[in-house]
Design a protein around this motif. Sequence first.
Motif, PDB file in Angstrom:
ATOM      1  N   ASP A 133       0.828  -1.211   0.000  1.00  0.00           N
ATOM      2  CA  ASP A 133       0.000   0.000   0.000  1.00  0.00           C
ATOM      3  C   ASP A 133       0.862   1.260   0.000  1.00  0.00           C
ATOM      4  O   ASP A 133       0.562   2.230  -0.708  1.00  0.00           O
ATOM      5  N   VAL A 134       1.926   1.255   0.802  1.00  0.00           N
ATOM      6  CA  VAL A 134       2.804   2.423   0.856  1.00  0.00           C
ATOM      7  C   VAL A 134       3.438   2.664  -0.512  1.00  0.00           C
ATOM      8  O   VAL A 134       3.447   3.800  -1.015  1.00  0.00           O
ATOM      9  N   GLU A 135       3.937   1.612  -1.128  1.00  0.00           N
ATOM     10  CA  GLU A 135       4.567   1.775  -2.438  1.00  0.00           C
ATOM     11  C   GLU A 135       3.555   2.244  -3.481  1.00  0.00           C
ATOM     12  O   GLU A 135       3.875   3.066  -4.345  1.00  0.00           O
ATOM     13  N   ALA A 136       2.330   1.731  -3.398  1.00  0.00           N
ATOM     14  CA  ALA A 136       1.299   2.134  -4.360  1.00  0.00           C
ATOM     15  C   ALA A 136       0.969   3.615  -4.224  1.00  0.00           C
ATOM     16  O   ALA A 136       0.806   4.327  -5.226  1.00  0.00           O
ATOM     17  N   VAL A 137       0.879   4.103  -2.991  1.00  0.00           N
ATOM     18  CA  VAL A 137       0.592   5.525  -2.775  1.00  0.00           C
ATOM     19  C   VAL A 137       1.752   6.384  -3.275  1.00  0.00           C
ATOM     20  O   VAL A 137       1.544   7.408  -3.938  1.00  0.00           O
ATOM     21  N   LEU A 138       2.968   5.979  -2.970  1.00  0.00           N
ATOM     22  CA  LEU A 138       4.122   6.737  -3.446  1.00  0.00           C
ATOM     23  C   LEU A 138       4.148   6.784  -4.971  1.00  0.00           C
ATOM     24  O   LEU A 138       4.430   7.832  -5.568  1.00  0.00           O
ATOM     25  N   ASP A 139       3.838   5.655  -5.600  1.00  0.00           N
ATOM     26  CA  ASP A 139       3.786   5.633  -7.067  1.00  0.00           C
ATOM     27  C   ASP A 139       2.694   6.564  -7.582  1.00  0.00           C
ATOM     28  O   ASP A 139       2.890   7.294  -8.565  1.00  0.00           O
ATOM     29  N   GLU A 140       1.545   6.538  -6.928  1.00  0.00           N
ATOM     30  CA  GLU A 140       0.419   7.390  -7.327  1.00  0.00           C
ATOM     31  C   GLU A 140       0.801   8.866  -7.264  1.00  0.00           C
ATOM     32  O   GLU A 140       0.387   9.668  -8.104  1.00  0.00           O
ATOM     33  N   LEU A 141       1.598   9.215  -6.271  1.00  0.00           N
ATOM     34  CA  LEU A 141       1.984  10.608  -6.059  1.00  0.00           C
ATOM     35  C   LEU A 141       3.268  10.974  -6.809  1.00  0.00           C
ATOM     36  O   LEU A 141       3.726  12.117  -6.715  1.00  0.00           O
ATOM     37  N   GLY A 142       3.839  10.017  -7.514  1.00  0.00           N
ATOM     38  CA  GLY A 142       5.063  10.294  -8.263  1.00  0.00           C
ATOM     39  C   GLY A 142       6.281  10.474  -7.383  1.00  0.00           C
ATOM     40  O   GLY A 142       7.218  11.195  -7.733  1.00  0.00           O
ATOM     41  N   ILE A 143       6.295   9.809  -6.230  1.00  0.00           N
ATOM     42  CA  ILE A 143       7.395   9.923  -5.273  1.00  0.00           C
ATOM     43  C   ILE A 143       8.286   8.688  -5.387  1.00  0.00           C
ATOM     44  O   ILE A 143       7.836   7.566  -5.142  1.00  0.00           O
ATOM     45  N   ARG A 144       9.541   8.900  -5.730  1.00  0.00           N
ATOM     46  CA  ARG A 144      10.462   7.775  -5.873  1.00  0.00           C
ATOM     47  C   ARG A 144      11.069   7.372  -4.542  1.00  0.00           C
ATOM     48  O   ARG A 144      11.135   6.201  -4.211  1.00  0.00           O
ATOM     49  N   ARG A 145      11.527   8.377  -3.771  1.00  0.00           N
ATOM     50  CA  ARG A 145      12.141   8.120  -2.472  1.00  0.00           C
ATOM     51  C   ARG A 145      11.568   9.089  -1.451  1.00  0.00           C
ATOM     52  O   ARG A 145      11.199  10.213  -1.786  1.00  0.00           O
ATOM     53  N   ALA A 146      11.516   8.637  -0.197  1.00  0.00           N
ATOM     54  CA  ALA A 146      10.983   9.485   0.862  1.00  0.00           C
ATOM     55  C   ALA A 146      11.666   9.142   2.177  1.00  0.00           C
ATOM     56  O   ALA A 146      12.151   8.017   2.377  1.00  0.00           O
ATOM     57  N   SER A 147      11.696  10.105   3.066  1.00  0.00           N
ATOM     58  CA  SER A 147      12.083   9.803   4.445  1.00  0.00           C
ATOM     59  C   SER A 147      10.928   9.076   5.116  1.00  0.00           C
ATOM     60  O   SER A 147       9.764   9.218   4.703  1.00  0.00           O
ATOM     61  N   VAL A 148      11.233   8.310   6.144  1.00  0.00           N
ATOM     62  CA  VAL A 148      10.200   7.583   6.884  1.00  0.00           C
ATOM     63  C   VAL A 148      10.322   7.938   8.357  1.00  0.00           C
ATOM     64  O   VAL A 148      11.415   7.855   8.942  1.00  0.00           O
ATOM     65  N   VAL A 149       9.214   8.369   8.955  1.00  0.00           N
ATOM     66  CA  VAL A 149       9.135   8.594  10.395  1.00  0.00           C
ATOM     67  C   VAL A 149       8.170   7.566  10.972  1.00  0.00           C
ATOM     68  O   VAL A 149       7.017   7.481  10.533  1.00  0.00           O
ATOM     69  N   ALA A 150       8.643   6.773  11.928  1.00  0.00           N
ATOM     70  CA  ALA A 150       7.790   5.764  12.566  1.00  0.00           C
ATOM     71  C   ALA A 150       7.694   6.059  14.048  1.00  0.00           C
ATOM     72  O   ALA A 150       8.706   6.303  14.720  1.00  0.00           O
ATOM     73  N   ILE A 151       6.467   6.057  14.552  1.00  0.00           N
ATOM     74  CA  ILE A 151       6.199   6.342  15.953  1.00  0.00           C
ATOM     75  C   ILE A 151       5.611   5.103  16.626  1.00  0.00           C
ATOM     76  O   ILE A 151       4.695   4.473  16.088  1.00  0.00           O
ATOM     77  N   SER A 152       6.137   4.730  17.763  1.00  0.00           N
ATOM     78  CA  SER A 152       5.574   3.672  18.599  1.00  0.00           C
ATOM     79  C   SER A 152       5.273   2.418  17.783  1.00  0.00           C
ATOM     80  O   SER A 152       6.172   1.800  17.218  1.00  0.00           O
ATOM     81  N   GLY A 153       3.987   2.046  17.671  1.00  0.00           N
ATOM     82  CA  GLY A 153       3.613   0.842  16.937  1.00  0.00           C
ATOM     83  C   GLY A 153       3.822   0.916  15.446  1.00  0.00           C
ATOM     84  O   GLY A 153       3.636  -0.085  14.734  1.00  0.00           O
ATOM     85  N   GLY A 154       4.250   2.065  14.933  1.00  0.00           N
ATOM     86  CA  GLY A 154       4.620   2.152  13.526  1.00  0.00           C
ATOM     87  C   GLY A 154       5.991   1.564  13.260  1.00  0.00           C
ATOM     88  O   GLY A 154       6.347   1.320  12.100  1.00  0.00           O
ATOM     89  N   GLY A 155       6.772   1.327  14.328  1.00  0.00           N
ATOM     90  CA  GLY A 155       8.123   0.811  14.177  1.00  0.00           C
ATOM     91  C   GLY A 155       8.226  -0.492  13.394  1.00  0.00           C
ATOM     92  O   GLY A 155       9.028  -0.592  12.451  1.00  0.00           O
ATOM     93  N   PRO A 156       7.454  -1.535  13.733  1.00  0.00           N
ATOM     94  CA  PRO A 156       7.541  -2.777  12.976  1.00  0.00           C
ATOM     95  C   PRO A 156       7.189  -2.607  11.504  1.00  0.00           C
ATOM     96  O   PRO A 156       7.801  -3.258  10.636  1.00  0.00           O
ATOM     97  N   TYR A 157       6.242  -1.746  11.185  1.00  0.00           N
ATOM     98  CA  TYR A 157       5.882  -1.502   9.787  1.00  0.00           C
ATOM     99  C   TYR A 157       7.039  -0.844   9.048  1.00  0.00           C
ATOM    100  O   TYR A 157       7.322  -1.161   7.886  1.00  0.00           O
TER     101      TYR A 157
END
Length: 366
Positions: A133-157
Amino acid sequence: MKKAPTAAVAFTLSVAAVAGAVGFTAGASSAEADKRPKPVVQDEFDPLGPAMHQMENAGRTVHYSDTGDNGRTYGDPVVFMGGTGTTARASGMTEFLRTTREDLGQRIVSIERNGFGDTEFDAGLDFDDYTSDVEAVLDELGIRRASVVAISGGGPYAAHFAEAAPQRISSLHLAAAAPPYGEKPSYCGKSDAELKEYFGEQIRDPRSWWGFDDDSPMHRIPGFTDTAEEDGGRSYYLQGQKGDPSAQVHEQKLYCERPGPDMSRLKAPAYVYTGLKDTTVTPEAQARWSKALPKKPVVREYDDSGHDVQYRHWDQILLDLAGYADRTPVCTGGKTRVLKEAAAERALDRGATAGSCAWRGEDSAK
């Protein structure tokens, strides 16, 4: 006998009375107004939080938020992975520093996870599906690379995303993030029924689920705790879930999976932000990130924070995202300054405090 004034006359009289009350006199209001600053009405709406969007991926509807709307400059993309049980709108809880974020040129995109907020629950989905899903959204928005911020339970993802798509990460920021390494959480031995009973009781009261300790600095941010509680309601009630804990239990069980993902192919720099008073994801647990990451991360530890370090030091995270990892925001003499490390340490030794002066409120000038 005089007739009572008509509604129109009464309205005119009331306006005149108000004008007089604020210093205008009949027949001279225009002249008085000319002496005041020229009024300005904005040309664009201010956002009420990140706008929600949707798209289709692998036969399911993916919901995501994006601050890059209304024709504004999009800026450098940041994928925001919120804590467990949050929606894609939870990234709006960082917008108390929106001016700084926009000045630094950061655009935040958050992809909602299975079963929360707008997103339907599917018991068959896992970490790989979220990565898709993340890759699909990035593709939809024309984003090749992005920084990632993960908080708490977002860490495993974030860890699974780093394993599957390391080439799409420009930098990784782990704030009070739970690592999917080491010992499993203590609840992993419980049955589904036990987990549903436990989490069901928790999430039916979003105010309790999203509560912050009385001494938390989050209470200094106008409307922050209300926004947090509202996102809890959005997570578990928006589409009529009525507090159904199924999605929460499903996510918690995913956190039990071991071994954790292999991030050895990640070449991007990584940052770990730890509140030394954190009892939810302890500093000892967060230290596991250093062993799992292929390169030694920048570790920032704060003795003024618990499981709120991601918000209390969001100003530092924004600087790191923008490529200013050698700078530190400090409040000194009632003014926020962004200093290089050595200068910041000297300022802190002389009584400055970390972060924006906004954290000090009325005491900032002291």
